[in-house]
Design a protein around this motif. Structure first.
Motif, short mmCIF file in Angstrom:
data_model
loop_
_atom_site.label_atom_id
_atom_site.label_comp_id
_atom_site.label_asym_id
_atom_site.label_seq_id
_atom_site.Cartn_x
_atom_site.Cartn_y
_atom_site.Cartn_z
N MET A 17 0.94 -1.41 0.05
CA MET A 17 0.10 -0.11 0.01
C MET A 17 0.81 1.24 -0.14
O MET A 17 0.44 2.26 -0.62
CB MET A 17 -1.00 0.03 1.14
CG MET A 17 -2.00 -1.29 0.92
SD MET A 17 -3.19 -1.17 2.61
CE MET A 17 -4.07 0.05 2.20
N GLN A 18 1.96 1.33 0.75
CA GLN A 18 2.85 2.58 0.86
C GLN A 18 3.52 2.69 -0.61
O GLN A 18 3.53 3.86 -0.96
CB GLN A 18 4.06 2.17 1.64
CG GLN A 18 4.97 3.33 1.76
CD GLN A 18 5.88 3.19 3.12
OE1 GLN A 18 5.94 2.27 3.73
NE2 GLN A 18 6.66 4.21 3.20
N LYS A 19 3.84 1.60 -1.24
CA LYS A 19 4.56 1.65 -2.51
C LYS A 19 3.45 2.18 -3.66
O LYS A 19 3.74 3.04 -4.31
CB LYS A 19 4.87 0.42 -2.96
CG LYS A 19 5.57 0.21 -4.30
CD LYS A 19 6.07 -0.97 -5.02
CE LYS A 19 6.65 -0.91 -5.98
NZ LYS A 19 6.71 -2.27 -6.86
N THR A 20 2.13 1.74 -3.53
CA THR A 20 1.06 2.20 -4.32
C THR A 20 0.79 3.27 -4.25
O THR A 20 0.73 4.35 -5.22
CB THR A 20 -0.06 1.18 -4.21
OG1 THR A 20 0.22 -0.11 -4.40
CG2 THR A 20 -1.20 1.64 -5.08
N GLN A 21 0.87 4.19 -2.95
CA GLN A 21 0.57 5.49 -2.72
C GLN A 21 1.72 6.41 -3.15
O GLN A 21 1.28 7.28 -3.78
CB GLN A 21 0.59 5.76 -1.02
CG GLN A 21 0.10 6.97 -0.72
CD GLN A 21 -1.30 7.29 -1.40
OE1 GLN A 21 -2.33 6.44 -1.02
NE2 GLN A 21 -1.60 8.33 -1.71
N ALA A 26 2.98 10.13 -8.14
CA ALA A 26 3.77 10.24 -9.29
C ALA A 26 2.80 10.30 -10.58
O ALA A 26 3.13 10.90 -11.64
CB ALA A 26 4.85 9.34 -9.63
N LYS A 27 1.62 9.38 -10.69
CA LYS A 27 0.77 9.37 -11.76
C LYS A 27 -0.16 10.66 -11.77
O LYS A 27 -0.50 10.94 -10.66
CB LYS A 27 -0.07 8.11 -11.46
CG LYS A 27 0.36 6.86 -11.63
CD LYS A 27 -0.25 5.54 -11.64
CE LYS A 27 0.56 4.15 -11.91
NZ LYS A 27 -0.47 3.15 -11.86
N VAL A 40 -7.29 20.52 -16.60
CA VAL A 40 -6.72 20.33 -15.30
C VAL A 40 -6.05 18.98 -14.91
O VAL A 40 -6.35 17.88 -15.77
CB VAL A 40 -7.71 20.34 -14.14
CG1 VAL A 40 -7.22 20.33 -12.77
CG2 VAL A 40 -8.38 21.65 -14.14
N VAL A 41 -4.88 19.09 -14.68
CA VAL A 41 -4.00 17.75 -14.43
C VAL A 41 -3.86 17.90 -12.84
O VAL A 41 -3.37 19.00 -12.13
CB VAL A 41 -2.74 18.09 -15.08
CG1 VAL A 41 -1.70 16.80 -14.76
CG2 VAL A 41 -2.78 18.35 -16.57
N ALA A 42 -4.09 16.52 -12.27
CA ALA A 42 -3.86 16.37 -11.06
C ALA A 42 -3.35 14.88 -10.84
O ALA A 42 -3.26 14.17 -11.66
CB ALA A 42 -5.29 16.39 -10.23
N THR A 43 -2.69 14.71 -9.49
CA THR A 43 -2.14 13.56 -9.04
C THR A 43 -3.03 12.44 -8.75
O THR A 43 -4.25 12.98 -8.13
CB THR A 43 -0.84 13.85 -8.29
OG1 THR A 43 -1.56 13.92 -6.98
CG2 THR A 43 0.12 14.75 -8.64
N GLY A 44 -2.38 11.14 -8.56
CA GLY A 44 -3.50 10.17 -8.07
C GLY A 44 -3.81 10.57 -6.65
O GLY A 44 -4.74 9.99 -6.16
N ALA A 45 -3.21 11.34 -6.08
CA ALA A 45 -3.39 11.70 -4.66
C ALA A 45 -4.30 12.95 -4.46
O ALA A 45 -4.65 13.46 -3.44
CB ALA A 45 -1.95 12.09 -3.89
#
Length: 104
Positions: A17-21, A26-27, A40-45
């Motif tokens: 989960m940490q790696k995926t976060q 970055a995505k 608009v460009v946003a991160t997966g976070a």
């Protein structure tokens, strides 16, 4: 039930989960509204990275329209980011929602 085996699985899942976060940070996702006039460009976070506005929608007599386009674009980008994050996390948990534990 083997507690050590369960603990090891939990640690592996936590590491995954940490790696995926980190990967989600970055995505990016992109949302365009108003026929592509606002992007608009946003991160997966869910962090907004950029907003592009076509000059043709900039009208000092109709600021509300531009504000609504920008707001819609930001909301859509954040929504797409959350969808991507949920999809990636469900791959890890196998759809168990945090190992089947409520609130996880």
């Amino acid at each position: 039930m083997d507690i050590q085996k369960l603990m090891k699985q939990a640690q592996q899942m936590q590491a995954g989960m940490q790696k995926t976060q980190e990967e989600l940070n970055a995505k990016t996702v992109e949302a365009s509204v108003g026929g592509g006039k606002v992007t608009v460009v946003a991160t997966g976070a869910g962090d907004v990275q950029s907003i592009s506005i076509d000059p043709s929608v900039v009208d000092s007599d109709d600021v509300e329209f531009l504000e609504q386009l920008v707001l819609s674009g930001v909301q859509e980008a954040i929504s797409k980011g959350k969808e991507m994050a949920a999809s990636e996390m469900s791959k890890l948990t196998g759809g168990l929602g945090g190992m089947g534990l409520p609130g996880m």
